[in-house]
Structures are given as C-alpha cells and as structure tokens.
Write an enzyme that holds these catalytic residues in place. Structure first.
Site: not given
Ligand code: PAF
Length: 284
Positions: A30, A37, A61, A150, A178, A187-189
C-alpha cells in the site's frame, strides 16, 4: 523500473517478460515503503527474473473511521526504494482502475475461520477486502510467486489459505519481520506515533519476547503468561486489543502439545493500532 497505472499496460509488460522466458515475482503493497518492504522485493528478486510491485491503498479493506484518508502517499520516495531493492515494474492503479464498476457490487473473496478473531474481530470485513484485492492483483499479474511480510501474520495465513483453496498456481512466501534496533516491528503506521509514543511502542516486542522465552523454557500456562504481559502493556499506556497464543497454521488457541506456535498482539497507542507477532517452532 517502469511505473504503469493501467491493467492493460501491466499485462503487456508482464507478457513481454514472460516471452523472454522470465519468471515473475510479485510484491503487493500500500506504499509508504520502509526497509521491511524492501526486504520483500529483494527476496522476490533473489528468486525470479522479473519483480512486479504494486502500490494501491485499497478502500475495500478499511473500515469506517479507519485511516484510509490519512494513509501516507509517498510515491516518489517509494519508487526510489523499489528501484534500489531490485523491482522491475511498479503498478500504481487508481481506485477506478481496480474497481471500474464501483465497490458495492464487487465480487468478494472470503476466507472463513482464519479471517475471524484476532484482527478480524476488531476490523470486520478487513480480510475480505484484503483477499479480494489480492486475488484481483494475482489475476492481473499472474506471478509465479508472491512475497508477503510475516508481520501481518493473520493476513499471510488468509492469503495462503485463499491461494490453496482456489487452486492459484502461485507460491506464497512469508518474509521475516524487519525490526528497528529497539525491537519495534517496522510499519507504515509507526509514522503516526509522536516521539513519546515511539519510545513506548517497543513494549509490544518485549512482551512477545518474554512470553516466547517462557514457552521455550517449557512454560505452557498461556493464560498466566498473557495476563502478566497484558498488565505490562497496559501499564506502559497502551490499550489492548488482543494478546493471544495460537497454533501457527490454523490460528486456533494453542494447546500444551502444539509445536508450531505464534504469539500475536494488537494494541492501540493513542489512535494508532500496532500489531506484532513472534512465531515459535518448538521442535527439538
Ligand atoms: O499488507 C498490505 O500492505 C495490504 O494488506 C496488501 C496485501 C497490499 C493488500 O492491500
């Protein structure tokens, strides 16, 4: 690396690669990419000759009140990272390209059982949205293999089940999470966190690690282990969604006899929902 926006251009580029005898790998994302990524793309590049990535923030989603509108869009930086990681083709469709007839009447893919509980409980419809968009992307790209992180353990289980149940001839590869030096899963968040929240967030990984250490030492009192760590996480100022010890493949509650075990956590830090997990193979 070429960037294409339409299914027609995507199919033409993939067909060219195939006609040159290349095997195709696929990494759906995304966007707002980080080293996690990049690791997925590098893994694909090690395994195949032509790597396709997609960037699509999939409205199907996201639930009402979730972060669809504020999800970061960082295309130029993402293109650079994908290029460095070995991506050959980037697909960045619009919502209209993905859902030309709108989303209301869109055929859905639903993976029962695995989609229920854990993240499925607090994000109703989320995994149906994921399974639907991933199967559409799989049909558009028709890759030989696809790589997923994962970190989204339940998502990976849902996609594996979908590919198996629907006889999709695609190898699904799960790539390890990672982490930052302090253990926080990338995480992007994480970008939503204030500096103060960012300092607190690694409590999740510490709690997972403490449960993992206890289980590896032979402790099977999962209820006690969970209760102890829920106290730690809440004391750090997070609001629990779940902390569970599950069987690694079917995600049913783990028993003392299970050897394939995953510890999964989701909690809110302010308005940001963080997830993480640790997978244990207890075979001697
Ligand atoms: O994990 C993600 O980024 C998304 O859920 C995915 C797999 C790209 C589907 O939109």
């Amino acid at each position: 690396m070429n960037t294409v926006k339409t299914v027609r251009e995507l199919r033409a580029a993939v067909a060219r690669a195939r006609s040159e005898g290349k095997r195709i790998g696929f990494v759906p994302t995304m966007g707002n990419l980080h080293s996690g990524h990049a690791a997925l793309v590098s893994k694909a590049a090690q395994r195949v000759d032509f790597v396709v990535a997609s960037i699509f923030v999939n409205p199907l989603q996201f639930g009402a009140g979730e972060d669809l509108d504020k999800y970061p869009r960082t295309l130029a930086a993402d293109q650079e990272k994908l290029l460095q990681a070995g991506c050959n083709l980037l697909f960045t469709p619009t919502v209209e390209e993905m859902y030309p007839d709108g989303m209301a009447g869109q055929t859905r893919v639903s993976v029962p059982h695995l989609s229920e509980g854990l993240c499925g409980a607090s994000r109703p419809g989320h995994f149906e949205g994921v399974a639907t968009v991933v199967s559409k992307l799989f049909n558009m790209v028709q890759p030989d293999l696809a790589v997923f992180g994962q970190k989204d353990y339940q998502q990976l289980a849902v996609i594996r089940a979908m590919a198996h149940d629907l006889n999709m001839p695609i190898q699904i590869i799960g790539e390890p999470t990672v982490r930052a030096d302090d253990g926080l899963a990338l995480s992007s968040r994480n970008g939503y966190l204030s500096q103060e929240q960012r300092a607190i967030a690694p409590v999740l990984y510490r709690s997972l690690s403490q449960i993992a250490t206890a289980i590896e030492a032979g402790d099977r009192d999962f209820a006690k282990l969970r209760a102890e760590q829920i106290r730690h996480i809440e004391a750090a100022g997070l609001r629990m969604d779940y902390l569970e010890v599950r069987q690694g493949q079917h995600l049913r509650p783990a028993t003392a006899e299970d050897r394939d075990v995953v510890i999964l956590v989701a909690a809110y830090l302010g308005a940001t929902r963080l997830i993480d997990n640790l997978h244990l193979n207890l075979n001697p």
